[in-house]
Design a protein around this motif. Structure first.
Motif, mmCIF file in Angstrom:
data_model
loop_
_atom_site.group_PDB
_atom_site.id
_atom_site.type_symbol
_atom_site.label_atom_id
_atom_site.label_comp_id
_atom_site.label_asym_id
_atom_site.label_seq_id
_atom_site.Cartn_x
_atom_site.Cartn_y
_atom_site.Cartn_z
ATOM 1 N N MET A 30 -15.072 -20.004 -0.389
ATOM 2 C CA MET A 30 -14.406 -18.828 0.185
ATOM 3 C C MET A 30 -15.363 -18.103 1.130
ATOM 4 S SD MET A 30 -12.502 -15.713 -1.789
ATOM 5 C CE MET A 30 -11.758 -14.365 -0.879
ATOM 6 N N SER A 31 -14.849 -17.674 2.280
ATOM 7 C CA SER A 31 -15.677 -17.023 3.283
ATOM 8 C C SER A 31 -16.051 -15.601 2.884
ATOM 9 C CB SER A 31 -14.938 -16.991 4.623
ATOM 10 O OG SER A 31 -15.635 -16.210 5.562
ATOM 11 N N LYS A 32 -17.276 -15.200 3.244
ATOM 12 C CA LYS A 32 -17.715 -13.824 3.035
ATOM 13 C C LYS A 32 -17.213 -12.903 4.141
ATOM 14 C CE LYS A 32 -21.900 -12.952 1.637
ATOM 15 N NZ LYS A 32 -23.392 -12.935 1.532
ATOM 16 N N GLY A 33 -16.626 -13.484 5.188
ATOM 17 C CA GLY A 33 -16.156 -12.700 6.319
ATOM 18 C C GLY A 33 -16.420 -13.452 7.609
ATOM 19 N N THR A 34 -16.074 -12.809 8.718
ATOM 20 C CA THR A 34 -16.238 -13.433 10.033
ATOM 21 C C THR A 34 -17.226 -12.635 10.868
ATOM 22 O OG1 THR A 34 -13.982 -14.294 10.007
ATOM 23 C CG2 THR A 34 -15.067 -14.146 12.148
ATOM 24 N N ILE A 35 -18.188 -13.339 11.451
ATOM 25 C CA ILE A 35 -19.196 -12.714 12.304
ATOM 26 C C ILE A 35 -19.062 -13.255 13.717
ATOM 27 C CG2 ILE A 35 -21.656 -12.342 12.709
ATOM 28 C CD1 ILE A 35 -22.166 -12.763 9.772
ATOM 29 N N LEU A 36 -18.968 -12.354 14.689
ATOM 30 C CA LEU A 36 -18.966 -12.712 16.104
ATOM 31 C C LEU A 36 -20.378 -12.508 16.642
ATOM 32 C CD1 LEU A 36 -16.313 -11.478 18.722
ATOM 33 C CD2 LEU A 36 -18.707 -11.896 19.312
ATOM 34 N N ILE A 37 -20.929 -13.545 17.254
ATOM 35 C CA ILE A 37 -22.287 -13.484 17.798
ATOM 36 C C ILE A 37 -22.249 -13.867 19.270
ATOM 37 C CG2 ILE A 37 -24.665 -14.315 17.625
ATOM 38 C CD1 ILE A 37 -24.095 -15.093 14.725
ATOM 39 N N LEU B 169 -17.751 -18.109 11.598
ATOM 40 C CA LEU B 169 -18.425 -17.688 12.819
ATOM 41 C C LEU B 169 -17.537 -17.772 14.047
ATOM 42 C CD1 LEU B 169 -21.775 -19.613 12.209
ATOM 43 C CD2 LEU B 169 -21.387 -17.163 11.851
ATOM 44 N N ALA B 170 -17.614 -16.735 14.861
ATOM 45 C CA ALA B 170 -17.002 -16.702 16.199
ATOM 46 C C ALA B 170 -18.169 -16.663 17.174
ATOM 47 C CB ALA B 170 -16.113 -15.467 16.352
ATOM 48 N N LEU B 171 -18.449 -17.779 17.810
ATOM 49 C CA LEU B 171 -19.643 -17.907 18.636
ATOM 50 C C LEU B 171 -19.290 -18.020 20.105
ATOM 51 C CD1 LEU B 171 -21.591 -20.532 16.473
ATOM 52 C CD2 LEU B 171 -21.590 -18.027 16.268
ATOM 53 N N CYS B 172 -20.050 -17.300 20.938
ATOM 54 C CA CYS B 172 -19.783 -17.362 22.369
ATOM 55 C C CYS B 172 -21.090 -17.333 23.155
ATOM 56 C CB CYS B 172 -18.859 -16.240 22.820
ATOM 57 S SG CYS B 172 -19.258 -14.596 22.208
ATOM 58 N N ALA B 173 -21.058 -17.994 24.299
ATOM 59 C CA ALA B 173 -22.206 -18.082 25.194
ATOM 60 C C ALA B 173 -21.740 -18.782 26.465
ATOM 61 C CB ALA B 173 -23.355 -18.851 24.552
ATOM 62 N N SER C 211 -9.200 -10.828 11.730
ATOM 63 C CA SER C 211 -10.079 -9.659 11.782
ATOM 64 C C SER C 211 -11.486 -10.150 12.086
ATOM 65 C CB SER C 211 -10.074 -8.874 10.464
ATOM 66 O OG SER C 211 -10.630 -9.670 9.425
ATOM 67 N N ILE C 212 -12.326 -9.234 12.525
ATOM 68 C CA ILE C 212 -13.752 -9.516 12.731
ATOM 69 C C ILE C 212 -14.520 -8.526 11.873
ATOM 70 C CG2 ILE C 212 -15.673 -9.568 14.364
ATOM 71 C CD1 ILE C 212 -13.709 -11.789 14.905
ATOM 72 N N ASP C 213 -15.358 -9.028 10.993
ATOM 73 C CA ASP C 213 -16.073 -8.154 10.069
ATOM 74 C C ASP C 213 -17.383 -7.618 10.641
ATOM 75 O OD1 ASP C 213 -14.350 -8.499 7.570
ATOM 76 O OD2 ASP C 213 -14.784 -10.569 8.134
ATOM 77 N N ARG C 214 -18.008 -8.416 11.521
ATOM 78 C CA ARG C 214 -19.300 -8.009 12.074
ATOM 79 C C ARG C 214 -19.421 -8.558 13.492
ATOM 80 N NH1 ARG C 214 -23.591 -9.926 8.208
ATOM 81 N NH2 ARG C 214 -23.325 -7.895 7.210
ATOM 82 N N VAL C 215 -19.917 -7.750 14.405
ATOM 83 C CA VAL C 215 -20.226 -8.201 15.760
ATOM 84 C C VAL C 215 -21.711 -7.993 15.996
ATOM 85 C CG1 VAL C 215 -19.897 -7.818 18.227
ATOM 86 C CG2 VAL C 215 -17.917 -7.743 16.686
ATOM 87 N N ILE C 216 -22.390 -9.057 16.406
ATOM 88 C CA ILE C 216 -23.818 -8.975 16.710
ATOM 89 C C ILE C 216 -23.987 -9.114 18.218
ATOM 90 C CG2 ILE C 216 -26.097 -9.964 16.325
ATOM 91 C CD1 ILE C 216 -25.120 -10.992 13.632
ATOM 92 N N ILE C 217 -24.387 -8.015 18.851
ATOM 93 C CA ILE C 217 -24.574 -7.989 20.303
ATOM 94 C C ILE C 217 -25.997 -8.457 20.575
ATOM 95 C CG2 ILE C 217 -24.589 -6.516 22.350
ATOM 96 C CD1 ILE C 217 -22.394 -4.867 21.011
ATOM 97 N N VAL D 289 -12.219 -12.260 25.295
ATOM 98 C CA VAL D 289 -12.766 -13.149 24.270
ATOM 99 C C VAL D 289 -12.841 -12.454 22.918
ATOM 100 C CG1 VAL D 289 -14.910 -14.293 23.531
ATOM 101 C CG2 VAL D 289 -13.987 -14.708 25.822
ATOM 102 N N PHE D 290 -13.290 -11.209 22.886
ATOM 103 C CA PHE D 290 -13.368 -10.485 21.620
ATOM 104 C C PHE D 290 -11.976 -10.347 21.004
ATOM 105 C CE2 PHE D 290 -17.627 -8.065 21.337
ATOM 106 C CZ PHE D 290 -18.306 -9.085 21.979
ATOM 107 N N LYS D 291 -10.990 -10.004 21.823
ATOM 108 C CA LYS D 291 -9.621 -9.846 21.302
ATOM 109 C C LYS D 291 -9.056 -11.172 20.820
ATOM 110 C CE LYS D 291 -8.469 -5.786 24.096
ATOM 111 N NZ LYS D 291 -7.730 -5.273 25.286
ATOM 112 N N GLU D 292 -9.358 -12.254 21.545
ATOM 113 C CA GLU D 292 -8.879 -13.572 21.139
ATOM 114 C C GLU D 292 -9.469 -13.976 19.791
ATOM 115 O OE1 GLU D 292 -8.123 -15.504 25.605
ATOM 116 O OE2 GLU D 292 -9.850 -16.133 24.401
ATOM 117 N N PHE D 293 -10.749 -13.760 19.618
ATOM 118 C CA PHE D 293 -11.382 -14.071 18.338
ATOM 119 C C PHE D 293 -10.745 -13.256 17.212
ATOM 120 C CE2 PHE D 293 -15.617 -15.652 20.252
ATOM 121 C CZ PHE D 293 -15.383 -16.963 19.869
ATOM 122 N N ALA D 294 -10.530 -11.959 17.443
ATOM 123 C CA ALA D 294 -9.936 -11.097 16.413
ATOM 124 C C ALA D 294 -8.542 -11.584 16.041
ATOM 125 C CB ALA D 294 -9.889 -9.652 16.897
ATOM 126 N N ALA D 295 -7.768 -12.020 17.048
ATOM 127 C CA ALA D 295 -6.421 -12.522 16.785
ATOM 128 C C ALA D 295 -6.460 -13.843 16.018
ATOM 129 C CB ALA D 295 -5.670 -12.699 18.097
#
Length: 251
Positions: A1-8, A30-34, A82-88, A72-78
Motif C-alpha cells: 500500500m502506498s504512503k502517498g504520492t510525491i511530485l518531484i 511518484l510523479a516525476l518530471c524533467a 491527489s498529490i500529497d507532497r511537491v518537492i520543488i 503538468v501539475f494539474k494532470e498529475f493531480a488528476a
C-alpha cells in the motif's frame, strides 16, 4: 500500500533522481518530471525493478514554461487523485561574477531557480489549497544564508528567494489549512550540477548520503533543515551571524 504520492521536479538527475529512488524505497508513489525524458524512463525502469508495487508516472517538463508547469501539475493531480507532497527541486548552477559580461548566464539561473520556482509554488499551492492538505518542500541551499561571491552570487540570491517564498507561506500559517511547508538547505552534496567543483569543496558528501539526510528531514516535515546536520548546522549559524570579513575568508 502506498504512503502517498510525491511530485518531484528536476527528477532526471542529481538530487531529484536520488530522492526519487529513496522515496520509492520508503513506499511512496511518484510523479516525476524533467526535460530529459530518456533519463526519466531509465529511472522508472530501475524503480520498477526494485519496487514493482510502486506507481511511477512521468511527464516532460521545462520548468521555465509557465503554462506547462500548471498543466503538468494539474494532470498529475488528476491522474493520482491527489498529490500529497511537491518537492520543488529543479535548478541550474550557471553563473559568473556580476559585471563580467555574462548576464545571459546569470539571468538564466535567476529565471530557472526563482521565477520558475515561483510558478511551481503557485501550481502546487493551488492543488493543496483545493485539497486542504499537502506538503510543500522547497530545495534551497546553504549558500542562501548569506550573499556569496563571484560565480555563485546569483545562484545564492535565487536560493535565498526560494527560501523567502516558503517562509512567506510559513508566516501565512498555511499549516492551519492543512498544508505543511519545509525549506531544505543542502550543504555540499555531490551531483551533476557541481561535479566540476566537487573535488575542491570542503565537507562534500556523496549523493546517496546527502540525499538520505534530506529525505529524513522532509519525512519529519521540518520547517527548516540544514542537511547533513553535521557540519552544516554550526556552519549555517556562522554564515548567518559572522561579520562579512569572516564569511569572506571562509567561503
Amino acid at each position: 500500500m502506498s504512503k502517498g504520492t510525491i511530485l518531484i521536479t528536476g527528477a532526471s538527475s542529481g538530487l531529484g533522481e536520488e530522492m526519487s529512488r529513496q522515496f520509492a524505497e520508503l513506499g511512496y508513489d511518484l510523479a516525476l518530471c524533467a526535460r530529459r525524458t530518456d533519463r526519466l524512463d531509465a529511472l522508472k525502469a530501475e524503480i520498477a525493478a526494485a519496487h514493482p508495487d510502486r506507481r511511477v508516472e512521468l511527464k516532460a517538463l521545462d520548468v521555465n514554461d509557465d503554462d506547462a508547469v500548471f498543466r503538468v501539475f494539474k494532470e498529475f493531480a488528476a491522474e493520482f487523485g491527489s498529490i500529497d507532497r511537491v518537492i520543488i527541486n529543479a535548478g541550474l548552477g550557471k553563473g559568473a561574477p556580476l559585471g563580467t559580461g555574462r548576464y545571459d548566464a546569470n539571468r538564466q539561473t535567476a529565471m530557472t531557480n526563482f521565477v520558475a520556482a515561483l510558478a511551481q509554488t503557485e501550481a502546487a499551492m493551488e492543488i493543496f489549497r483545493a485539497q486542504k492538505s499537502g506538503h510543500l518542500v522547497m530545495i534551497s541551499s546553504i549558500s542562501a544564508l548569506r550573499g556569496m561571491r563571484k560565480t555563485i552570487t546569483t545562484y545564492a540570491a535565487t536560493k535565498a528567494g526560494v527560501a523567502a517564498l516558503a517562509e512567506g507561506l510559513l508566516n501565512e500559517n498555511v499549516k492551519k489549512k492543512g498544508i505543511d511547508v519545509s525549506i531544505i538547505y543542502p550543504g555540499y552534496i555531490r551531483s551533476e550540477m557541481n561535479e566540476k567543483v566537487a573535488q575542491k569543496a570542503k565537507f562534500m558528501v556523496d549523493t546517496k548520503t546527502g540525499v538520505k539526510s534530506m529525505v529524513a528531514a522532509i519525512e519529519k516535515r521540518k520547517e527548516k533543515a540544514y542537511v547533513p546536520a553535521w557540519p552544516w548546522v554550526p556552519i549555517g549559524f556562522v554564515l548567518k551571524n559572522a561579520p562579512m570579513s569572516v564569511v569572506r575568508r571562509t567561503f
